[in-house]
Design a protein around this motif. Structure first.
Motif, PDB file in Angstrom:
ATOM      1  N   LYS A   1      30.197 -27.954  -3.011  1.00  0.00           N
ATOM      2  CA  LYS A   1      30.560 -26.584  -2.655  1.00  0.00           C
ATOM      3  C   LYS A   1      31.983 -26.571  -2.107  1.00  0.00           C
ATOM      4  O   LYS A   1      32.338 -27.342  -1.206  1.00  0.00           O
ATOM      5  CB  LYS A   1      29.609 -26.021  -1.590  1.00  0.00           C
ATOM      6  CG  LYS A   1      29.917 -24.581  -1.193  1.00  0.00           C
ATOM      7  CD  LYS A   1      29.737 -23.618  -2.351  1.00  0.00           C
ATOM      8  CE  LYS A   1      30.032 -22.183  -1.955  1.00  0.00           C
ATOM      9  NZ  LYS A   1      29.915 -21.256  -3.098  1.00  0.00           N
TER      10      LYS A   1
ATOM     11  N   THR B   1      25.962 -25.609   5.175  1.00  0.00           N
ATOM     12  CA  THR B   1      26.342 -25.227   3.806  1.00  0.00           C
ATOM     13  C   THR B   1      25.364 -25.803   2.793  1.00  0.00           C
ATOM     14  O   THR B   1      24.946 -25.111   1.851  1.00  0.00           O
ATOM     15  CB  THR B   1      27.772 -25.703   3.488  1.00  0.00           C
ATOM     16  OG1 THR B   1      28.680 -25.080   4.403  1.00  0.00           O
ATOM     17  CG2 THR B   1      28.157 -25.328   2.068  1.00  0.00           C
TER      18      THR B   1
ATOM     19  N   TYR C   1      35.245 -24.017  -0.699  1.00  0.00           N
ATOM     20  CA  TYR C   1      35.739 -22.724  -0.227  1.00  0.00           C
ATOM     21  C   TYR C   1      37.259 -22.795  -0.278  1.00  0.00           C
ATOM     22  O   TYR C   1      37.861 -23.617   0.424  1.00  0.00           O
ATOM     23  CB  TYR C   1      35.259 -22.427   1.190  1.00  0.00           C
ATOM     24  CG  TYR C   1      33.772 -22.131   1.268  1.00  0.00           C
ATOM     25  CD1 TYR C   1      33.253 -20.935   0.775  1.00  0.00           C
ATOM     26  CD2 TYR C   1      32.891 -23.051   1.821  1.00  0.00           C
ATOM     27  CE1 TYR C   1      31.890 -20.660   0.837  1.00  0.00           C
ATOM     28  CE2 TYR C   1      31.531 -22.782   1.894  1.00  0.00           C
ATOM     29  CZ  TYR C   1      31.046 -21.584   1.403  1.00  0.00           C
ATOM     30  OH  TYR C   1      29.693 -21.317   1.456  1.00  0.00           O
TER      31      TYR C   1
END
Length: 244
Positions: free
Chosen positions: A12, A45, A14
């Protein structure tokens, strides 16, 4: 032993920051899996991706051996961050409201859930007047609606006093032993976690750098003659500092 959760190279990002970095984790049926890492390491997360609150940029998730995540999440209960409760309602009213929100008509287990989480004597007391420990136990009770096989708890003992921490620990053990619920619990209170977790994963800078059982931890923290030389906290600190 069947696998409840498996992530493969889960990632993941960002903006330009990788928060979870190609993380592969395995949780077996019956585990109390202690997920540990510093603040900002990526614990929440990862949990948000497992529960569908965030979408991974890469990698896969299998729940109960299947890639059908909406189906797997039907058998998963979750408590993430602060409990979302109706402050003007009692414990039972909160439970019944959640039954309605989830479209579950059979509310017959509401009383047994309250007993299980130790709130059967809360009576007419409103949630706004609950202690933090009571709120956390009610949140876990709400997560038990629908009889989940897998329970995910993100820092459930944050801010609790020693009595509240013990209540949560005893509840998790009852759920695991009596109801056969597999548990993933993230926590930074490592001395407490070591009292009941059966398997561990260490996340550091978004990567899973170690995964081991309770028995392996005892071996790694003992001298050749079996004498303990460090505890889980010592082992964790040495691991993230590259000393092991």
């Amino acid at each position: 032993m069947s696998v409840i959760l498996r992530t493969n190279q889960l990632t993941k990002r960002y903006a330009h920051r990788t928060v979870v970095d190609h993380l592969s984790m395995t949780i077996h049926e019956g585990d109390i899996y202690g997920f540990i890492g510093k603040n900002g390491a990526g614990k929440t997360t990862l949990i948000r991706m497992i529960t569908g609150l965030a979408a991974p940029d890469d990698g896969t998730i299998l729940m109960f051996g299947s890639p059908d995540l909406p189906e797997g999440r039907k058998f998963t209960g979750t408590v993430i961050e602060s409990p979302a409760l109706y402050p003007g309602m009692t414990a039972k009213e909160n439970l019944l409201a959640q039954y309605k929100l989830q479209g579950i008509r059979n509310e017959s287990q509401a009383d047994s859930i309250l007993t299980l989480v130790g709130l059967d004597d809360a009576g007419t007391k409103k949630a706004k007047d609950f202690s933090l420990g009571m709120r956390q136990r009610l949140a876990i009770g709400i997560a038990l609606i629908g009889n989940p096989k897998f329970l995910i708890l993100d820092e459930p003992t944050n801010g609790l006093d020693p009595e509240g921490i013990k209540e949560i620990r005893d509840l998790i053990l009852r759920l695991n032993h009596d109801r056969k619920i597999t548990v993933l619990i993230s926590s930074h209170i490592l001395g407490e976690l070591s009292k009941f977790a059966t398997r561990y994963g260490i996340i550091h800078q978004g990567k899973l750098i170690d995964e081991f059982t309770e028995e392996q931890l005892i071996q790694r923290c003992s001298a050749p003659d079996g004498t303990p030389i460090m505890d889980l906290e010592d082992y964790f600190l040495k691991k993230i500092q590259g000393g092991i």
